[in-house]
Design an enzyme around this catalytic site. Structure first.
Site, PDB file in Angstrom:
ATOM      1  CE1 TYR A  82      41.550  42.991  47.461  1.00 26.82           C
ATOM      2  CE2 TYR A  82      41.756  41.920  45.050  1.00 26.82           C
ATOM      3  CZ  TYR A  82      41.150  42.287  46.219  1.00 26.82           C
ATOM      4  OH  TYR A  82      39.690  41.391  46.558  1.00 26.82           O
TER       5      TYR A  82
ATOM      6  CG  ASP B 298      34.908  39.971  37.260  1.00 24.78           C
ATOM      7  OD1 ASP B 298      33.211  39.995  37.474  1.00 24.78           O
ATOM      8  OD2 ASP B 298      34.633  39.516  38.431  1.00 24.78           O
TER       9      ASP B 298
ATOM     10  CE1 TYR C  35      38.529  38.090  47.918  1.00 29.42           C
ATOM     11  CE2 TYR C  35      40.161  36.578  47.086  1.00 29.42           C
ATOM     12  CZ  TYR C  35      38.935  37.593  46.942  1.00 29.42           C
ATOM     13  OH  TYR C  35      39.011  37.711  45.524  1.00 29.42           O
ATOM     14  NE  ARG C  36      43.237  39.171  44.996  1.00 29.41           N
ATOM     15  CZ  ARG C  36      42.711  38.674  44.153  1.00 29.41           C
ATOM     16  NH1 ARG C  36      41.721  38.371  43.742  1.00 29.41           N
ATOM     17  NH2 ARG C  36      43.484  38.484  42.988  1.00 29.41           N
TER      18      ARG C  36
END
Ligand code: EUG
Length: 608
Positions: free
Chosen positions: A146, A208, A528-529
């Site tokens: 991201y 994760d 969502y992102r």
């Protein structure tokens, strides 16, 4: 095999970003796989020199930097003028995005500053206001996929909070809560629970990979895999430095002497915490987090499904089970190809053709693995003592078997190093490093995520999967989706794995991501992102009533940050000084520069 001369990965004993000693052997192996796949040196010189932010001369910028050095110490301010290093997950850069989607020198810092206290954060914020220099705060900077540690505005000064503000301020073993600073990673928090002998009593929830900041991940509304998987939803209380330098505590933290800051998130009056997540409205310096009581036993399970077309029926079976808590945790429904890629080998080990790997090829290779030949894998966990688990597992088993060809894989048949056991650790509060392995799918492997949210339904899963498949095929990428199933929604995570050194592949990755974002929005789905380069586009899809939400965000931005110094452009929110000057990156701009045409000279009227 990589040369044995690779330096050892720093451990938590020597660096706040380090790996726990218990995972050092894994880090050594993961690092060797990644360095085997690198075709270019780690370090490169900045061809464009020191990236000065727009709106200030080089002379004025350098003099401001000198001023800051004398205020907080030379060693706590570093210019980024000569070269940068990419490294890898455990030794990641704080100056730029090591997984760039645009040119590597676009999202890059001019300098990095390291505050050592809340007072120094306030001092730096006031300094930025005085000189009109954009500041980009990071906690750890491992927001990989991201944008990592990179600022949205080229030449921003990155404020790396984690290096000197990384204390676990409190673990409350009666209330099952903790209070942390920005530099506390999931690895560090977990090790501390173990050190204090509390791991048998309480668990963290981790993503994760465990190297991220507990604060940073929650603020970006990240996800983990126990019943506490909604990190933002599980926090309680923030301490925030506002863009003008004032210090605020939210919730019960606003009441001097309260002992409920980590127990009751709301306090009195408007619930403000939301405006400090996925925003640029403040710098979070402390956060409270809830911890999960050890449920008294747990048991991972794995089911495989034979056909791509099983996805829809499976989701419709999952929904009622999940909402009623028979399925208790944030599980992953992963595509078969991702269970192959997580073995950590380059795709060329299996196939060397161009374009997406044909289904017949990966399914043949899957036959050799613990999952066997399959289209989808469900990784889940049941919690509690044996008789409680048995009740839930029996319901799950009979429901899942409504799908023909469904198989439960007996954990006893799986070797200790099988990926299944990594999911088992993560869903029981023990952070791991396994997930990193699929970056080796490509040489110089980088990844960027497309992360839309949908209800837990077959119709929605199929619509998104079909669309993603079409766009991946057009751009020649392997599609490796994983559905992370929340309580009433699921996050589809599609990580495009690409060679960061291959300009053409990078542009195809960007095209694919931008097309998927537009297609998803046309079908009614939003992310969502997202990655820094895609934030303007994603923000623009949240367009009800002529973009009323962004107008509200802009109003808040101008009120809280009149000089527009804090993380301009983050999540598509641009301060007044930047607005209307072409800073927004929209869907048509693939490959262009990330900068707009200057900033307004005049700052806001508010005196700091
Ligand atoms: C993953 C999960 C995410 C995310 C990015 C990557 C990992 C996939 C659930 O959220 O946002 C295997």
């Amino acid at each position: 095999m990589a040369p044995p001369s690779l330096p050892q990965t720093p451990t938590l004993a020597s660096a706040h970003t380090g790996i726990p000693e218990r995972l050092l052997h894994k880090a050594t192996y993961a690092k060797s796989l990644i360095y085997d796949g690198k075709t270019v040196p780690d370090t490169y010189s900045l061809e464009r020199g020191l990236p000065i932010p727009q709106g200030i001369s080089k002379k004025a910028f350098l003099s401001a930097i000198e001023e800051l050095k004398s205020a907080i110490g030379n060693e706590n301010v570093q210019l980024n003028e000569k070269e940068v290093k990419n490294g890898w997950y455990m030794e990641h850069p704080n100056t730029h995005d090591m997984m760039p989607l645009l040119d590597a020198e676009e999202f890059i810092a001019s300098a990095v500053v390291y505050p050592g206290s809340v007072a120094e954060v306030q001092l730096i914020v006031r300094w930025a206001n005085q000189h009109l220099i954009p500041l980009f705060p990071i906690s750890i900077g491992r927001n990989l996929g991201y944008g990592g540690a990179a600022p949205r505005v080229r030449g921003s000064v990155t404020m790396d909070l984690g290096r000197r503000m990384n204390k676990i301020l409190d673990i409350n073993a009666e209330n099952y809560t903790c209070l942390v600073e920005p530099g506390v990673t999931y690895y560090a928090l977990h090790e501390e629970l173990v050190r204090r002998g509390l791991q048998d009593k309480m668990w963290i929830d981790c993503p994760d990979l465990g190297g991220g900041s507990v604060i940073g991940n929650a603020l970006d509304r990240g996800v983990g895999y126990t019943p506490y998987g909604d990190h933002w939803g599980m926090h309680s209380g923030l301490e925030v430095v506002l863009p003008t330098g004032e210090l605020v505590r939210t919730g019960m933290g606003a009441l001097e002497g309260a002992n409920t800051w980590q127990c009751f998130p709301y306090g009195f009056g408007p619930y403000n915490d939301g405006i400090f997540s996925q925003s640029n409205f403040g710098i979070v310096t402390k956060m409270g987090m809830t911890l999960m009581p050890n449920p008294g036993g747990y048991e991972s399970f794995m089911y495989t499904f034979q056909h791509d077309s099983d996805l829809g029926p499976l989701m419709d079976i999952i929904r009622p089970l999940r909402i009623s808590n028979i399925l208790e945790n944030v599980a992953q429904v992963r595509h078969g190809l991702q269970t192959l890629s997580v073995k950590g080998h380059p795709r060329t080990k299996y196939w060397s053709g161009k374009g997406p790997m044909p289904e017949s090829v990966y399914r043949e290779h899957l036959k050799e693995t613990a999952t066997g030949d399959c289209a989808w894998v469900y990784y889940g966990m049941a919690y509690g003592p044996p008789h409680i688990r048995a009740h839930k597992l029996a319901i799950i088993d009979s429901e899942f078997h409504r799908i023909a060809g469904c198989k439960k894989i007996d954990p006893a048949t799986m070797p200790k190093d099988e990926y299944f056991w990594s999911r088992d650790r993560i869903a029981s509060g023990t952070p791991d490093l396994e997930e990193l392995k699929w970056v080796n799918w490509m040489p110089n492997g980088a990844h960027i995520a497309f992360s839309p949210v949908s209800p837990i339904s077959g119709k929605d899963a199929e619509a998104l999967y079909t669309m993603a498949k079409r766009r991946h095929t057009e751009q020649g990428f392997d599609l490796m989706p994983a559905f992370c199933v929340g309580l009433r929604e699921m996050h589809l995570i599609v990580e495009i794995v690409y060679d960061a050194q291959d300009g053409d592949m990078r542009r195809r990755a960007e095209r694919c991501l931008r097309d998927m974002i537009d297609d998803a929005a046309a079908l009614g789905y939003g992310e969502y992102r997202t990655h820094l380069a895609l934030m303007d586009q994603v923000a623009a899809t949240y367009n009800f009533n002529d973009g009323a939400l962004m107008k509200l965000n802009n109003t808040l931005k101008d009120a809280l940050d009149p000089n527009g110094i804090l993380a301009p452009g983050r999540c598509g929110i641009w301060p007044a000084r930047y607005r209307g000057r072409g800073w927004e990156l929209t869907t048509k701009d693939t490959g262009r520069s990330s900068e707009g045409d200057g900033v307004a000279k005049k700052a806001g009227e508010v005196k700091i």
